[in-house]
Design a protein around this motif. Structure first.
Motif, PDB file in Angstrom:
ATOM      1  N   ALA A  59     102.133  63.685  39.318  1.00 42.50           N
ATOM      2  CA  ALA A  59     101.554  62.667  38.439  1.00 42.50           C
ATOM      3  C   ALA A  59     102.652  61.679  38.084  1.00 42.50           C
ATOM      4  N   THR A  60     102.317  60.402  38.119  1.00 40.65           N
ATOM      5  CA  THR A  60     103.271  59.359  37.731  1.00 40.65           C
ATOM      6  C   THR A  60     102.561  58.325  36.871  1.00 40.65           C
ATOM      7  N   GLY A  61     103.370  57.572  36.125  1.00 39.80           N
ATOM      8  CA  GLY A  61     102.824  56.504  35.301  1.00 39.80           C
ATOM      9  C   GLY A  61     103.752  55.315  35.296  1.00 39.80           C
ATOM     10  N   ARG A  62     103.238  54.187  34.809  1.00 42.64           N
ATOM     11  CA  ARG A  62     104.016  52.955  34.728  1.00 42.64           C
ATOM     12  C   ARG A  62     104.055  52.506  33.271  1.00 42.64           C
ATOM     13  N   VAL A  63     105.283  52.325  32.727  1.00 41.09           N
ATOM     14  CA  VAL A  63     105.439  51.898  31.336  1.00 41.09           C
ATOM     15  C   VAL A  63     105.011  50.441  31.195  1.00 41.09           C
ATOM     16  N   LEU A 104      91.856  62.985  32.114  1.00 35.82           N
ATOM     17  CA  LEU A 104      92.182  61.583  32.361  1.00 35.82           C
ATOM     18  C   LEU A 104      92.110  61.282  33.851  1.00 35.82           C
ATOM     19  N   ARG A 105      92.072  59.990  34.176  1.00 37.02           N
ATOM     20  CA  ARG A 105      91.955  59.559  35.573  1.00 37.02           C
ATOM     21  C   ARG A 105      92.995  58.485  35.862  1.00 37.02           C
ATOM     22  N   TYR A 165     105.748  54.551  24.042  1.00 34.04           N
ATOM     23  CA  TYR A 165     105.603  53.742  25.248  1.00 34.04           C
ATOM     24  C   TYR A 165     104.168  53.862  25.758  1.00 34.04           C
ATOM     25  N   GLN A 166     103.461  52.730  25.781  1.00 35.03           N
ATOM     26  CA  GLN A 166     102.132  52.738  26.381  1.00 35.03           C
ATOM     27  C   GLN A 166     102.298  52.777  27.895  1.00 35.03           C
ATOM     28  N   THR A 167     101.647  53.738  28.524  1.00 30.46           N
ATOM     29  CA  THR A 167     101.871  54.003  29.941  1.00 30.46           C
ATOM     30  C   THR A 167     100.539  54.141  30.678  1.00 30.46           C
ATOM     31  N   ARG A 168     100.443  53.524  31.865  1.00 32.66           N
ATOM     32  CA  ARG A 168      99.245  53.644  32.689  1.00 32.66           C
ATOM     33  C   ARG A 168      99.482  54.675  33.784  1.00 32.66           C
ATOM     34  N   ILE A 169      98.522  55.605  33.955  1.00 30.81           N
ATOM     35  CA  ILE A 169      98.624  56.626  34.989  1.00 30.81           C
ATOM     36  C   ILE A 169      98.370  55.990  36.353  1.00 30.81           C
TER      37      ILE A 169
END
Length: 234
Positions: free
Chosen positions: A52-56, A24-25, A40-44
């Protein structure tokens, strides 16, 4: 883990899987499960070798769990075979796994199983993620044969190769069952004394048919039939 919309979440513990396995990128969307029925749909937002972090983005309920709670009491098998049962059982919908030490179990004593638990839990977790289980199946402490046949609750089914073939595993009507316990033997099978002990404690010996199956095949086949007769597989 309960998350809220727009919250940042730390994905560093799974960064290797995100980068090197899933490839993934930044900006890729993933689904995180909290183990209690929510997704929870999350964007990297960050993904490198160190963090690595993501935003819900959103939350939704996941309706992927069976209504019946199936506990698989599986006599411990050789490593690859037992791990395969954990993986496929999770995919099918087993709610709880209990490793059992019987008279013909290859791995003994029970203390030798302790180092394996971390790997077993990882296998269950990865299988649950792959098939979008909303709850993580429980991996219980190992029990002796006596303990397992005594403590089990609900409808108790013993998959036994010497059971009368007229007592087919397809026969019981489990559509109204809330809880089912399924006990499957090791590579060497269940001996007569163990089967008699289980029967005396209310277990129903059931046949999987005229062919003798390998232990790991019997476990997955029996779990499939039980969940089907309970109305969970269509």
């Amino acid at each position: 883990m309960r998350l809220e919309r727009n919250r940042r979440v730390d994905l560093t513990p799974i960064s290797h899987q995100l980068r090197n396995v899933l490839r993934l990128r930044l900006g890729s969307l993933i689904t995180l499960l909290d183990g209690s029925g929510a997704a929870y749909q999350t964007r990297i937002e960050a993904l490198d070798s160190e963090r690595a972090t993501g935003r819900v983005l959103s939350k939704e309920s996941v309706q992927s769990e069976p209504n019946v709670e199936l506990t698989l009491y599986q006599c411990v098998l050789k490593r690859e075979r037992f791990e395969w049962v954990l993986q496929k059982g999770t995919e099918l919908g087993v709610s709880r796994f209990v490793p059992v030490i019987s008279s013909r179990t290859v791995v003994r004593p029970a203390e030798r199983l302790f180092p394996k638990y971390e790997r077993w839990r990882a296998i269950i977790r990865e299988a649950a993620e792959q098939c979008r289980r909303s709850r993580l199946p429980v991996l219980a402490d190992s029990l002796s044969w006596d303990e397992s046949v005594e403590q089990a609750t609900g409808h108790r089914i013993l998959a036994w190769e010497e059971a009368d073939e007229t007592n087919s595993l397809w026969r019981p009507n489990l559509s109204s069952a809330d809880e089912i316990s399924l006990l499957v033997g090791p590579e060497g099978g269940i001996n007569r004394e163990e089967a008699d002990e289980a029967t005396e404690r209310g277990w129903l010996p059931m046949s999987l048919g005229p062919r003798v199956l390998r232990a790991e095949t019997a476990a997955v086949a029996a779990a499939t039939i039980v969940l089907h007769t309970a109305g969970e597989l269509g």
